[in-house]
Design a protein around this motif. Structure first.
Motif, PDB file in Angstrom:
ATOM      1  N   GLN A  93       0.833  -1.210   0.000  1.00 25.86           N
ATOM      2  CA  GLN A  93       0.000   0.000   0.000  1.00 25.86           C
ATOM      3  C   GLN A  93       0.864   1.254   0.000  1.00 25.86           C
ATOM      4  N   MET A  94       1.896   1.239   0.805  1.00 26.99           N
ATOM      5  CA  MET A  94       2.791   2.413   0.830  1.00 26.99           C
ATOM      6  C   MET A  94       3.444   2.600  -0.532  1.00 26.99           C
ATOM      7  N   SER A  95       3.847   1.499  -1.150  1.00 25.74           N
ATOM      8  CA  SER A  95       4.546   1.633  -2.428  1.00 25.74           C
ATOM      9  C   SER A  95       3.599   2.137  -3.512  1.00 25.74           C
ATOM     10  N   LEU A  96       2.343   1.740  -3.399  1.00 26.40           N
ATOM     11  CA  LEU A  96       1.346   2.218  -4.350  1.00 26.40           C
ATOM     12  C   LEU A  96       1.199   3.738  -4.236  1.00 26.40           C
ATOM     13  N   VAL A  97       1.097   4.201  -3.008  1.00 30.41           N
ATOM     14  CA  VAL A  97       0.969   5.637  -2.752  1.00 30.41           C
ATOM     15  C   VAL A  97       2.217   6.385  -3.251  1.00 30.41           C
ATOM     16  N   LEU A  98       3.387   5.809  -2.979  1.00 33.82           N
ATOM     17  CA  LEU A  98       4.630   6.464  -3.403  1.00 33.82           C
ATOM     18  C   LEU A  98       4.749   6.509  -4.926  1.00 33.82           C
ATOM     19  N   TYR A 368       6.101  10.739  15.828  1.00 34.63           N
ATOM     20  CA  TYR A 368       5.799  10.809  14.401  1.00 34.63           C
ATOM     21  C   TYR A 368       6.342  12.101  13.778  1.00 34.63           C
ATOM     22  N   ASP A 369       6.179  13.221  14.485  1.00 40.88           N
ATOM     23  CA  ASP A 369       6.597  14.505  13.911  1.00 40.88           C
ATOM     24  C   ASP A 369       8.115  14.609  13.752  1.00 40.88           C
ATOM     25  N   SER A 370       8.876  14.021  14.683  1.00 43.79           N
ATOM     26  CA  SER A 370      10.347  14.053  14.521  1.00 43.79           C
ATOM     27  C   SER A 370      10.764  13.191  13.335  1.00 43.79           C
ATOM     28  N   ILE A 371      10.094  12.061  13.186  1.00 46.56           N
ATOM     29  CA  ILE A 371      10.424  11.161  12.072  1.00 46.56           C
ATOM     30  C   ILE A 371      10.179  11.894  10.753  1.00 46.56           C
ATOM     31  N   LEU A 372       9.004  12.523  10.667  1.00 50.90           N
ATOM     32  CA  LEU A 372       8.663  13.273   9.456  1.00 50.90           C
ATOM     33  C   LEU A 372       9.628  14.443   9.252  1.00 50.90           C
ATOM     34  N   ALA A 373      10.017  15.096  10.365  1.00 49.75           N
ATOM     35  CA  ALA A 373      10.916  16.253  10.253  1.00 49.75           C
ATOM     36  C   ALA A 373      12.284  15.833   9.704  1.00 49.75           C
ATOM     37  N   SER A 387      21.548  16.577  -5.312  1.00 50.28           N
ATOM     38  CA  SER A 387      21.619  15.107  -5.326  1.00 50.28           C
ATOM     39  C   SER A 387      20.198  14.555  -5.168  1.00 50.28           C
ATOM     40  N   HIS A 388      20.088  13.242  -5.119  1.00 49.46           N
ATOM     41  CA  HIS A 388      18.752  12.650  -5.029  1.00 49.46           C
ATOM     42  C   HIS A 388      18.593  11.881  -3.736  1.00 49.46           C
ATOM     43  N   LEU A 389      17.482  12.098  -3.055  1.00 50.14           N
ATOM     44  CA  LEU A 389      17.139  11.175  -1.978  1.00 50.14           C
ATOM     45  C   LEU A 389      16.491   9.982  -2.675  1.00 50.14           C
ATOM     46  N   GLY A 390      17.193   8.865  -2.669  1.00 49.11           N
ATOM     47  CA  GLY A 390      16.756   7.711  -3.467  1.00 49.11           C
ATOM     48  C   GLY A 390      15.837   6.753  -2.739  1.00 49.11           C
ATOM     49  N   GLY A 391      15.535   7.049  -1.467  1.00 45.30           N
ATOM     50  CA  GLY A 391      14.645   6.135  -0.778  1.00 45.30           C
ATOM     51  C   GLY A 391      14.546   6.398   0.706  1.00 45.30           C
ATOM     52  N   VAL A 392      13.712   5.583   1.347  1.00 49.96           N
ATOM     53  CA  VAL A 392      13.441   5.739   2.777  1.00 49.96           C
ATOM     54  C   VAL A 392      13.525   4.371   3.458  1.00 49.96           C
ATOM     55  N   HIS A 393      13.881   4.391   4.721  1.00 47.33           N
ATOM     56  CA  HIS A 393      14.081   3.168   5.503  1.00 47.33           C
ATOM     57  C   HIS A 393      13.309   3.320   6.813  1.00 47.33           C
ATOM     58  N   PHE A 394      12.300   2.457   7.006  1.00 48.88           N
ATOM     59  CA  PHE A 394      11.449   2.592   8.195  1.00 48.88           C
ATOM     60  C   PHE A 394      11.426   1.343   9.052  1.00 48.88           C
ATOM     61  N   GLU A 395      11.233   1.540  10.343  1.00 54.88           N
ATOM     62  CA  GLU A 395      10.821   0.426  11.189  1.00 54.88           C
ATOM     63  C   GLU A 395       9.318   0.552  11.330  1.00 54.88           C
ATOM     64  N   LEU A 396       8.617  -0.431  10.789  1.00 53.15           N
ATOM     65  CA  LEU A 396       7.159  -0.346  10.757  1.00 53.15           C
ATOM     66  C   LEU A 396       6.558  -1.739  10.846  1.00 53.15           C
ATOM     67  N   THR A 397       5.268  -1.754  11.100  1.00 59.74           N
ATOM     68  CA  THR A 397       4.538  -3.014  11.134  1.00 59.74           C
ATOM     69  C   THR A 397       3.149  -2.776  10.560  1.00 59.74           C
ATOM     70  N   GLY A 398       2.566  -3.828  10.017  1.00 63.54           N
ATOM     71  CA  GLY A 398       1.207  -3.702   9.485  1.00 63.54           C
ATOM     72  C   GLY A 398       0.163  -3.792  10.586  1.00 63.54           C
ATOM     73  N   GLU A 399       0.612  -3.936  11.821  1.00 55.94           N
ATOM     74  CA  GLU A 399      -0.347  -4.124  12.912  1.00 55.94           C
ATOM     75  C   GLU A 399      -0.632  -2.821  13.646  1.00 55.94           C
ATOM     76  N   ASP A 400      -1.709  -2.850  14.436  1.00 56.94           N
ATOM     77  CA  ASP A 400      -2.156  -1.627  15.105  1.00 56.94           C
ATOM     78  C   ASP A 400      -1.475  -1.463  16.465  1.00 56.94           C
ATOM     79  N   GLN A 432       0.074   5.063  10.983  1.00 57.98           N
ATOM     80  CA  GLN A 432       1.218   5.994  10.935  1.00 57.98           C
ATOM     81  C   GLN A 432       2.047   5.757   9.673  1.00 57.98           C
ATOM     82  N   SER A 433       2.184   4.494   9.281  1.00 61.80           N
ATOM     83  CA  SER A 433       2.973   4.177   8.081  1.00 61.80           C
ATOM     84  C   SER A 433       2.290   4.717   6.824  1.00 61.80           C
ATOM     85  N   LEU A 434       0.980   4.500   6.757  1.00 60.00           N
ATOM     86  CA  LEU A 434       0.249   4.951   5.576  1.00 60.00           C
ATOM     87  C   LEU A 434       0.254   6.476   5.472  1.00 60.00           C
ATOM     88  N   GLU A 435       0.067   7.118   6.615  1.00 63.14           N
ATOM     89  CA  GLU A 435       0.107   8.580   6.656  1.00 63.14           C
ATOM     90  C   GLU A 435       1.490   9.078   6.200  1.00 63.14           C
TER      91      GLU A 435
END
Ligand code: PEP
Ligand code: CO
Length: 451
Positions: A93-98, A368-373, A387-400, A432-435
């Motif tokens: 889902q995240m990749s679709l949005v991206l 969340y706000d520091s991560i986004l910042a 230069s290019h930011l070529g990607g992002v690296h997260f610690e995330l889970t599909g669970e609530d 939080q991941s989807l947002e």
């Protein structure tokens, strides 16, 4: 093998100083376990590894974008149907949005199918007044607060192999069996995302995508099979070198680690003259190196040059994790030094590890706000530097879960104890991941429009 890796062998790391390795009480049992892993079939294929390197070379040029995410510490108990489906679903889902925002291919890479070993800041930890050896990840010891459970157990290496294989097998089956098929948007449902704003934005994207799929198919364009599946790569920190060596084998003239598509060197094991750098410089896989706030620009250039003297695009990914407060100050000199040295790397931002704090009750969390910042800081710095930011690296889970504060559910510190499940660092939950993906997509979209 090229001239520069001539002095390398799959075990040359053994003559170098090494950090963060468990001490096994029974060395014979360790050798037996490693022999067992060595004789089992590889988990990935060299062709996939090469494909990934080509994709990452595109990300270095700004022609693709890497989404790397998953647990901080994958647990053996996470090797089950629901957990794997949930992880895959949020990554898709995240990749679709991206993809929607960036209009370039998104490379999907799980911190999964082997993310079982953890570096620790101390060898021991205090639990209820008792000092115990630190938990080092499920492929080393058990998390139970018990001295015996905390002994390094070599049988866990064989288990790690089996759980990685089973995880990868089911993830591949899901992908091949239509889990990612854009024709079946029921797979793209939003589960427990409560924020109506997010729901609406995401549903809009899915609707527009379905429309686009319908249109393409109605034109009779061939090759729409690509709409039915996606590529998925796995990755983990290459920490336990005994274990990694057991997956390392020659294919033709070159050596590959066929236990994972991508491996990275952690912040605590990136010493220039250390065992990890020695091991990593000789394998063909695309590799990552974490760069935290203490790294000097010259040091980073030396690391990159030692790891990849030939300067092949896609081979080195630099994963910066500088912290929201420092990214604007520390990232520009790193980018300048690498650019001036003429080194090609794929720059990725890990906005998690530089933003960890402890609550009064002792829980590790991230806001969340520091991560986004940190992410926004990294985007801005790269844009200014050309230069290019070529990607992002997260610690995330599909669970609530409730491990990071803030985000669409506005979680407070008081909410954290409700569903705090991580075995190590706090992860973004599903909402939080989807947002986060929506925010990044907006950023990528505005960059695209400005270009
Ligand atoms: C991690 O990725 O879980 C980790 C330990 O990161 P770092 O090496 O950047 O601290
Ligand atoms: Co972590």
């Amino acid at each position: 093998m090229n001239e520069l890796t001539q002095n390398w062998s799959h075990d040359s790391w053994r003559s170098k100083p090494i950090q963060q390795q468990p001490r096994y009480p029974d060395v014979k049992a360790l050798q037996a376990a490693l022999n067992c892993v060595r004789t089992l079939p590889p988990l990935v294929n060299q062709g996939e590894v090469e494909t990934l390197r080509t994709h990452l070379a595109k990300a270095a040029r700004g022609e693709a974008f890497l989404l790397q995410g998953g647990d901080c510490a994958e647990r053996f108990t996470d090797c089950n149907k629901n957990a794997i489906e949930a992880k895959l679903k949020i990554l898709l889902q995240m990749s679709l949005v991206l993809t929607w925002g960036a209009r370039i291919p998104v490379i999907r890479m799980g911190r999964m199918a082997g993310q079982y070993a953890k570096p620790r800041s101390k060898d021991t930890e205090m639990i209820d007044g008792v000092e115990l050896p630190s938990y080092r990840g499920d492929n080393v010891n058990a998390i139970d607060p018990d001295a015996n459970a905390r002994l390094a157990d070599p049988q866990r290496l064989i288990q790690a192999y089996s759980y990685s294989a089973a995880t990868l097998n089911y993830a591949r089956a899901l992908v091949d069996g239509g889990f990612a098929d854009l024709h079946h948007p029921q797979h793209w449902d939003l589960g427990f995302v409560r924020s109506t704003a997010n729901r609406k934005k995401y549903e809009d994207i899915v609707d527009r995508l379905r429309d686009a799929v319908d249109f393409v198919e109605s034109t009779g364009v061939r090759g729409t099979a690509t709409l039915k599946t996606v590529e998925l790569f796995c990755s983990h920190e290459g920490l336990l070198l005994d274990y990694e060596e057991a997956f390392t084998e020659p294919v033709g003239e070159n050596w590959y680690n066929l236990g994972s598509h991508f491996l990275w060197i952690g912040e605590r094991t990136r010493q220039l003259d250390g065992a990890h750098v020695e091991y990593f410089r000789g394998i063909e896989n695309p590799i990552g190196v974490k760069a935290g706030p203490t790294i000097e620009p010259e040091e980073l250039v030396k690391l990159i040059t030692t790891l990849e003297p030939e300067n092949r695009p896609g081979r080195i990914t630099v994963i910066t994790r500088l912290g929201a407060e420092k990214v604007t100050e520390l990232l520009p000199p790193l980018i300048n030094a690498v650019t001036e040295a003429g080194r090609v790397v794929t720059w990725v931002c890990d906005p998690m590890h530089g933003n960890t704090v402890s609550t009064d009750t002792g829980l590790k969390t991230r806001d969340y706000d520091s991560i986004l910042a940190e992410l926004e800081g990294a985007f801005a710095v790269h844009q200014t530097a050309g230069s290019h930011l070529g990607g992002v690296h997260f610690e995330l889970t599909g669970e609530d879960v409730t491990e990071c504060t803030g985000g669409p559910q506005e979680l407070s510190e008081a909410d954290l104890s409700r569903s705090y499940k991580t075995y190590c660092d706090p992860r973004l939950n599903y909402g939080q991941s989807l947002e986060m993906a929506l925010r990044i997509a907006e950023r990528l979209q505005s960059q695209r429009h400005a270009a």
